[in-house]
Design a protein around this motif. Structure first.
Motif: not given
Lengths: 213, 267
Positions: A67, A114, A137-138, A141, A144-145, A180
């Motif tokens: 990220g 991201v 958040v990035s 995320l 998670s991706l 995160g």
């Protein structure tokens, strides 16, 4: 999150390779010769970051930080992380050779997504706290991706693995939280100390435009 | 140049005694041949499904590894190191794949098909990793870049690779310095927010320092007349030993594929 050889079926491997070639093509187009030293050094930094082990419960995880790579490098994160994966596959035997394309999509793909989604907002954030929240958040995320993409590539090859994939995704939630938190802290520091870093790939473009103009 | 990367390919007794030159034939092959041979070998292996053929392939890879004089114990560790994600998936395979039950664990049937699939994956992956360690990890990372350039990989990607290789070691030292500084101030890795924040700052600081370093490097390069073009100097050449290796490797792979298609060996 590195898939090994022989787990995936041929069509998934070929699909991953084709997508990676496209990603490399797009990423390299944004990467001017002038930007290569900066991109190479940042790529080396993310390689070193992947060697850092962070405690989690009684065990530890190694960082991916894709990220953060996306936030800083944007499209150039694709070739930068690809190079890291290639070196890991060859010199650490980490991740398979034939599945290099799939691994690149799984790790560098989320970085680019991201980066495209959040980089403008991080650059434009009005305070370090806001930038840090966006960074967190990035970071969460992207990882998670990555987990989701790894799950999809496994499920596409072997349908019976779907329940196991779901279980692994849930087991990775702590990792997402940690990535995160770390990304948030890193973005906070960079925003406070050296905000130009988020603009490294465009900044040099601008100076070039000035020189040409 | 880059110690972290070269660790994998170091021969077992280099430094202690001079090796006879012919013992290291694998390290003198044309890097392009090594890259092409490994890719072809990996693609061939994932097409096989006969367990006896896979055992033959594993033996072949082991032979290559012994020829490259790789130290046995660290190399086996490297081969065995796998992501926990993948290990979990492989362990789940017998229970998730439908088929004839072989044995039961806590009342869950493990299918014969699932177990065979797991063995199949492990044999192939390990055979490929061993061949990779013998053929490619023994390359110098810089030579790898030059060989890729000779194989018509686009120049920007090759230069990105060369820069990355050059600075991994430098930045790893930087990381160790920062970590020592943290430890001197009483930092202990724990599960607290403070620890995660400190690791985050560590990564952030690494990035800032490497960015500043890249600015200095760029200035130094411009000062020496850098105009966006690099010149790669190498002495890569295709020689007779490479032709012999290509011949043998090609024949071996074709034989493996032929045996697989003709179903000569019992499964």
């Amino acid at each position: 999150m590195h898939i090994i050889d022989a787990v995936l079926t041929n069509d998934v491997v070929i699909g991953g390779a084709v997508l990676t070639l496209a990603g490399l093509g797009l990423g390299l187009r944004k990467l001017d010769m002038d930007l290569i030293p900066a991109a190479g050094i940042l790529s080396a930094t993310f390689f070193v970051a992947s060697l850092i082990h962070v405690p989690i419960g009684h065990s530890s995880v190694h960082l991916i930080m894709n990220g953060l790579a996306g936030l800083i490098l944007g499209w150039a994160a694709f070739p930068a992380l690809f190079v890291g994966l290639l070196l890991q596959a060859i010199f650490f035997a980490f991740g398979g050779i034939t599945v290099l394309g799939v691994n690149a999509i799984n790790i560098a793909g989320p970085a680019v997504i991201v980066g495209l989604l959040f980089r403008p907002f991080v650059i434009g954030a009005s305070s370090a706290i806001k930038a840090a929240i966006l960074g967190g958040v990035s970071g969460a995320l992207a990882i998670s991706l990555t987990t989701l993409f790894v799950g999809i590539s496994l499920a596409l090859s072997e349908e019976s693995l779907i329940p196991a994939v779901k279980l692994v995704f849930l087991a990775h939630i702590p990792v997402m939280i940690i990535e995160g938190l770390l990304s948030a802290a890193a973005v906070y520091l960079i925003y406070t100390v050296k905000p130009e870093l988020f603009d490294v790939m465009r900044q040099i473009d601008d100076t070039k435009d000035e020189m040409e103009g | 140049m880059s110690d972290i990367l070269e660790q994998a390919g170091r021969a077992s007794n280099i430094g202690r005694q001079e090796l006879p030159r012919d013992a290291m034939w694998i390290r003198r092959l044309d890097p392009r041949v090594r890259i092409a041979a490994l890719c072809a070998y990996a693609i061939t292996l994932i097409q096989l499904s006969n367990i006896s053929l896979l055992l033959v392939a594993l033996a072949l890879s082991f032979f290559l590894m012994s020829q490259a004089r790789l130290p046995v114990v660290p190399t086996i560790k490297r081969v065995a190191m796998m992501d926990s994600f993948i290990i979990f998936m492989l362990m789940m395979l017998p229970f998730t794949m439908a088929g004839t039950p072989l044995f039961h664990v806590f009342g869950f049937p493990a299918s014969y098909e699932g177990v065979m699939k797991g063995i199949d994956i492990l044999l192939k992956a390990n055979a490929i990793v061993m061949a990779n360690l013998a053929l490619l990890s023994t390359l110098e990372p810089v030579t790898l870049g030059h060989a890729l350039a000779r194989l018509k990989v686009p120049a920007p990607l090759v230069h990105l690779l060369l820069f990355t290789v050059r600075y991994i070691e430098v930045l790893h030292e930087e990381y160790n310095r920062l970590l020592i500084a943290m430890k001197c101030r009483g930092f202990l890795p724990t599960n607290r927010w403070h620890c995660y924040k400190s690791f985050g700052y560590l990564v952030g600081m690494l990035l800032i320092r490497s960015f500043e370093r890249s600015e200095r490097i760029m200035q130094a390069m411009k000062c020496r007349g850098f105009n966006g073009q690099f010149h790669l100097l190498d002495d890569i050449a295709f020689e007779r030993q490479d032709a012999v290796f290509v011949g043998f490797a090609g024949l071996t792979m074709l034989t493996l594929l032929a045996l697989e298609i003709l179903h000569v060996l019992p499964a």
